[in-house]
Design an enzyme around this catalytic site. Structure first.
Site, mmCIF file in Angstrom:
data_model
loop_
_atom_site.group_PDB
_atom_site.id
_atom_site.type_symbol
_atom_site.label_atom_id
_atom_site.label_comp_id
_atom_site.label_asym_id
_atom_site.label_seq_id
_atom_site.Cartn_x
_atom_site.Cartn_y
_atom_site.Cartn_z
ATOM 1 N N SER A 217 1.467 -0.900 0.192
ATOM 2 C CA SER A 217 -0.232 -0.127 0.473
ATOM 3 C C SER A 217 1.274 1.439 -0.214
ATOM 4 O O SER A 217 1.594 1.829 -1.008
ATOM 5 C CB SER A 217 -1.176 -0.032 0.978
ATOM 6 O OG SER A 217 -1.894 1.220 1.293
ATOM 7 N N GLU A 335 -9.392 -5.972 -3.168
ATOM 8 C CA GLU A 335 -8.293 -4.100 -2.307
ATOM 9 C C GLU A 335 -9.874 -3.150 -1.891
ATOM 10 O O GLU A 335 -9.583 -2.934 -0.930
ATOM 11 C CB GLU A 335 -8.183 -3.087 -3.422
ATOM 12 C CG GLU A 335 -6.683 -4.155 -4.415
ATOM 13 C CD GLU A 335 -5.870 -4.431 -3.588
ATOM 14 O OE1 GLU A 335 -5.348 -3.584 -2.224
ATOM 15 O OE2 GLU A 335 -5.003 -4.968 -3.734
ATOM 16 N N HIS A 429 -8.024 -5.593 0.931
ATOM 17 C CA HIS A 429 -6.097 -4.443 1.173
ATOM 18 C C HIS A 429 -5.631 -5.351 2.147
ATOM 19 O O HIS A 429 -6.006 -5.172 2.986
ATOM 20 C CB HIS A 429 -6.816 -3.766 1.317
ATOM 21 C CG HIS A 429 -5.704 -2.824 0.803
ATOM 22 N ND1 HIS A 429 -5.156 -2.532 0.163
ATOM 23 C CD2 HIS A 429 -4.831 -1.967 1.202
ATOM 24 C CE1 HIS A 429 -3.839 -1.213 -0.533
ATOM 25 N NE2 HIS A 429 -4.621 -1.040 1.494
#
Length: 547
Positions: A217, A335, A429
């Protein structure tokens, strides 16, 4: 004595011996590095040193300055406790990502090292945490480096400044800089940590000429920043980017792609905080400043300043000016399932959805509706934002490094568990993190439970081995698992869904659509972020060089 009694007696004796001398008993261990001597712990064939400082604390007049080298410390430094996490907002509400960051402080520029006890010239794996450049830390159990270190790596995790303390640009800060720039302090921390590693890691058994940077990320965004930054060139030799996002980025003094100049944002925030000057900002309590910045709506980004970040990431990668290193990159099926804050309001019905797509995508609307149909609006919206941010970026990284002649490897994490399916969080995610770290029993408190099964353990072991072997050789391999082909071979990728399997061309047509959208927006001066799908701005006409 009967056989059963003998077995019981043996078991009791074995248990007593195990309690007296546990296999995981920690013993003190010392090293003497150029930075100074340190005392850590040793157990299970690994050495662990926590909380080692790599730069001077950025407090007082050092707030919003580039990190400065530390002189060699005197004596033997205790390295048995994690250092303080960098200042960040206090936890607000429930989140599957929330974990204990421990004590926070501006004196936070520390790192941790896991090393095999007999390591000599071992490859180095450097972890950069995510958290939207706003939160994060190295003390989370999920980031424990032991499993990767047991594969023969020296594993390092680093703290870096986040939020307004890490990324604020401001005219006064630029004026006091020798380069005339500001912002990017958290990125400069990462560079300083890599320089420390270059100078010191041999003392821990690591090879400074075999360094892999890795992150997820915002950590993966940081990996791309480091690949683009001249200041980091030569400090790493491979890169892993998990769920990266190559979005348009604010520039220091120019308003471009719909974003105000970063310096103007800094001046605006100063006003919001009712500070009369830079000195007043530096005098503010760090925690209060950070909380107030979040409340005011400040969002940290890197800054395109012509020095640390010379240009937009898309331009740097298009021109082949990024670090020429092998890359492993990928994204997750779900995600956005855990990031629904990025989604726009859902249209009332299929007709409204289709009308919004046709308005935003123009001549590309038919292609968009084929990929993201109105039959299931929620799933199409989740997929659109996922692909525009993470899928497009991951495949673009693999494609651009392949074009440079570098081995590039793409993955698609598509795994679920009973807990994630029940919560509609399939492959959310960051879900791949405990698998590739080998910490599926050490997740955050509210993380969906991972079953204690042979299949889950096998998937994690495979990913640990793939990631470790990439850090060793630039090519991911795992014993008894499929050969991971480079992306350049027919858009090859590894599909992690229950077990690894090879495939080609993930989500056909998705990358091509978003590449075309971004190309046209760049030509028209429109930003590319999560402004996609039903809130996409009107599509610019086809531009030279697109398609």
């Amino acid at each position: 004595m009967g056989v059963m009694q003998a077995l019981v007696k043996w078991a009791i004796a074995a248990a007593a011996a195990a309690l007296a001398l546990p296999a995981t008993a920690q013993q003190p261990v010392e090293i003497d590095a150029p930075a100074g001597a340190a005392r850590g712990t040793q157990a299970d064939g690994l050495k662990l040193f926590k909380g080692l400082p790599y730069a001077q604390p950025p407090v007082g007049e050092r707030r919003w300055q580039a990190p400065a080298d530390l002189p060699r410390w005197s004596g033997v430094r205790d390295a048995t406790q994690f250092g303080a996490s960098c200042i960040q907002p206090a936890r607000r509400g429930e989140s599957i990502y929330a974990d204990d960051v421990g004590t926070t402080s501006e004196d936070c520029l520390t790192l941790n090292v896991w090393a095999p006890e007999n390591a000599r010239n071992a490859p180095v794996f450097v972890w950069i945490y995510g958290g939207a450049l706003t939160t994060g830390g190295t003390r989370f159990p999920m980031y424990d480096g032991a499993a990767l270190a047991k594969q023969g790596l020296v594993v390092v995790s680093i703290n870096y400044r986040v939020g307004a303390l890490g990324y604020l640009a401001h005219p006064e800060l630029s004026a006091e800089s020798a380069d005339g720039v500001s912002g990017n302090y958290g990125l400069l921390d990462q560079v300083a940590a890599l320089r420390w590693i270059n100078r010191n890691i041999a003392a821990f058994g690591g090879d400074p000429k075999q360094v892999t940077i890795a992150g997820e990320s915002a950590g993966a965004l940081s990996v791309m920043y480091l690949m683009a930054s001249p200041s980091a060139r030569g400090l790493f030799h491979r890169a892993i980017a998990q769920s990266a996002y190559m979005l348009s980025t604010p520039e220091l003094r120019a308003e471009r792609f719909g974003a105000p100049p970063a310096e103007a944002v800094g001046a605006w925030l100063q006003g919001q905080l009712k500070a009369g000057s830079l000195a007043d900002l530096r005098a503010m309590d760090a925690q209060a400043l950070t909380e107030a910045a979040v409340t005011a709506g400040y969002i940290p980004w890197g800054t395109i300043d012509g020095k640390i970040l010379p240009a937009q990431l898309v331009d740097i990668f298009d021109r082949g000016e990024q670090a020429p290193v092998p890359v492993l990159a990928g994204f997750n099926e779900g995600e956005i399932r855990s990031l629904r804050i990025l989604l726009p309001p859902k249209p009332a019905d299929a007709a409204a959805y289709e009308a919004a797509i046709r308005k935003g995508y123009g001549d590309l609307a038919d292609a968009a509706l084929r990929l993201y149909p109105s039959a299931n609006i929620e799933e199409s919206m989740l997929a659109t934002t996922r692909d525009a941010m993470y899928g497009w970026t991951s495949e673009r990284l693999a494609a651009k490094q392949s074009a440079m002649g570098q081995p590039s490897f793409l993955y698609y994490f598509d795994h679920g568990t009973p807990a994630t399916e029940a919560a509609n969080l399939h492959a959310f995610h960051a879900m791949e993190l405990p698998y590739m770290f080998g910490t599926i029993r050490q997740t955050a408190p509210d993380w969906p439970a991972i079953p204690d099964t042979a299949a889950e353990t096998a998937l994690s072991q495979a990913m640990v081995e793939y990631w470790a072997s990439f850090a060793k050789s630039g090519r991911p391999q795992a014993k008894g698992q499929p050969a991971w082909k480079p992306y350049g071979e027919d858009q090859a990728y590894m599909h992690f869904a229950g077990a690894p399997r090879t495939a080609a061309d993930p989500l056909p047509g998705h990358f091509e659509l978003h590449e075309e959208v971004v190309c046209r927006r760049r030509a028209a001066g429109i930003g590319w972020t999560w402004n996609v799908g039903v809130i996409a701005p009107d599509m610019p006409p086809q531009a030279p060089g697109c398609r």
